[in-house]
Design an enzyme around this catalytic site. Sequence first.
Site, PDB file in Angstrom:
ATOM      1  N   CYS A  91      45.540  -1.776  44.795  1.00 20.70           N
ATOM      2  CA  CYS A  91      45.713  -0.316  44.741  1.00 20.70           C
ATOM      3  C   CYS A  91      46.670   0.142  43.649  1.00 20.70           C
ATOM      4  CB  CYS A  91      46.209   0.202  46.092  1.00 20.70           C
ATOM      5  SG  CYS A  91      45.070  -0.124  47.448  1.00 20.70           S
ATOM      6  N   HIS A 357      41.567   8.221  46.949  1.00 17.59           N
ATOM      7  CA  HIS A 357      42.248   7.068  46.363  1.00 17.59           C
ATOM      8  C   HIS A 357      41.239   6.217  45.599  1.00 17.59           C
ATOM      9  CE1 HIS A 357      44.611   3.547  45.836  1.00 17.59           C
ATOM     10  NE2 HIS A 357      44.596   3.059  47.062  1.00 17.59           N
ATOM     11  N   CYS A 387      51.917   1.056  47.696  1.00 16.86           N
ATOM     12  CA  CYS A 387      51.761  -0.179  48.460  1.00 16.86           C
ATOM     13  C   CYS A 387      50.550  -0.921  47.900  1.00 16.86           C
ATOM     14  CB  CYS A 387      51.583   0.111  49.946  1.00 16.86           C
ATOM     15  SG  CYS A 387      50.163   1.162  50.350  1.00 16.86           S
ATOM     16  N   GLY A 389      47.654  -4.302  48.547  1.00 12.19           N
ATOM     17  CA  GLY A 389      47.061  -5.282  49.431  1.00 12.19           C
ATOM     18  C   GLY A 389      47.658  -6.665  49.256  1.00 12.19           C
TER      19      GLY A 389
END
Length: 401
Positions: A91, A357, A387, A389
């Site tokens: 991300c 997103h 944040c 993964g």
Amino acid sequence: MPEAYIYEALRTPRGRGKSQGALYEVKPIDLLSATLNALRQRASIAPGELDDTVIGCVTPIDDQGYNVAKAALLHTGWGEAVSGMQVNRYCASGLEAVNLAAMKVRSGWEGLVLAGGVESMSRIPIGSDGGPLMYDPELITRANSIPQGISADLIATLEGFRREELDAYAYDSHKRAHQAWENGFFDRSIVPIYDRNGLLILGRDEHIRPDTTLEALAQLPPAFESPGRQGFDEMALHQYPTLERIQHPHTAGNSSGIVDGAALVLVGSREKGEALGLKPRARVLSAATVSVDPTLMLTGPAPAARKAMELAGMKTKDIDLWECNEAFASVVLKFQREMKIPESKLNVNGGAIAMGHPLGATGAMLLGTLLDEMERQNKNTGLVTLCVGGGMGVATIIERV
């Protein structure tokens, strides 16, 4: 050591990441091409002035595979003049691309680098590329790696966030994003997408629901209760045995939306900018990556932000505006609580819960949104964090010039 300056930041609107979404008909290389052409016009630079292009992409297969960065450059007609590569830090890929560009410039080896990201989640669904962290039972069990939605619910359970708090945050995200659009706060950076005949396909973020209500959000079912029952709740409880059970307050309404989009950020040295007549908008003060518990997974923003601030010699009070990716409502609420950030300084124009997103592009989009808002409010410093993964976090601090 040379400084790295941000000269421009542009993005496409975000289209719903489904076959009914406005950008489903648009290939990822066309999303990037639109931003490449817009940036060339805005900055008045020739492709040959660029040293490299770094593009984030989380699911690099099919339309996004085989180095989508170089493919888009060739598609746009820039291919003979500039090189390109794609990177994947889940991300945070779009922000990591910008950070890598800044590092290249600060090394002194490159003077002007284009960075950003792209993701067409309607055409290439998340997880399509497989991988051991998604499909290898041995690794998943050894690492206690659970789906991100279960991690978000685990954070909510540990922090005591109620469903009502998450829904209230989501409601505010939609309201802020809608108000930002209505007031023209995004106008400077948006690159509308047209078809080959010059007809407008999408000119503004498609995922925002300005008419949503707290009552409507409250009616949505838990999104991750079912996978939790398939053994992932048990894995989480094994790691956090003091909990009696995992609450599941996250829904489609208080989690980030699945969307398509692309973004670009032009990063360069002062000398290169002066030679080309470019006006710097900000400089990159610091960038940081961290690793965290792979089960809780989504707690990286706070330690990444603290590391970036330490590198820049700053404290929380020194940051005027903050952007923390709204992957899930509990992620931002925990970050806000942990860092003690006033609501008036965090995600002031909404975020991924409202606008969506587009995985590989989001970090670059957030950086551009932050810079635009710093200029609008006449603020000096900003921090963007996401944040990631697998249990990581990325953060970047910028200062207006």
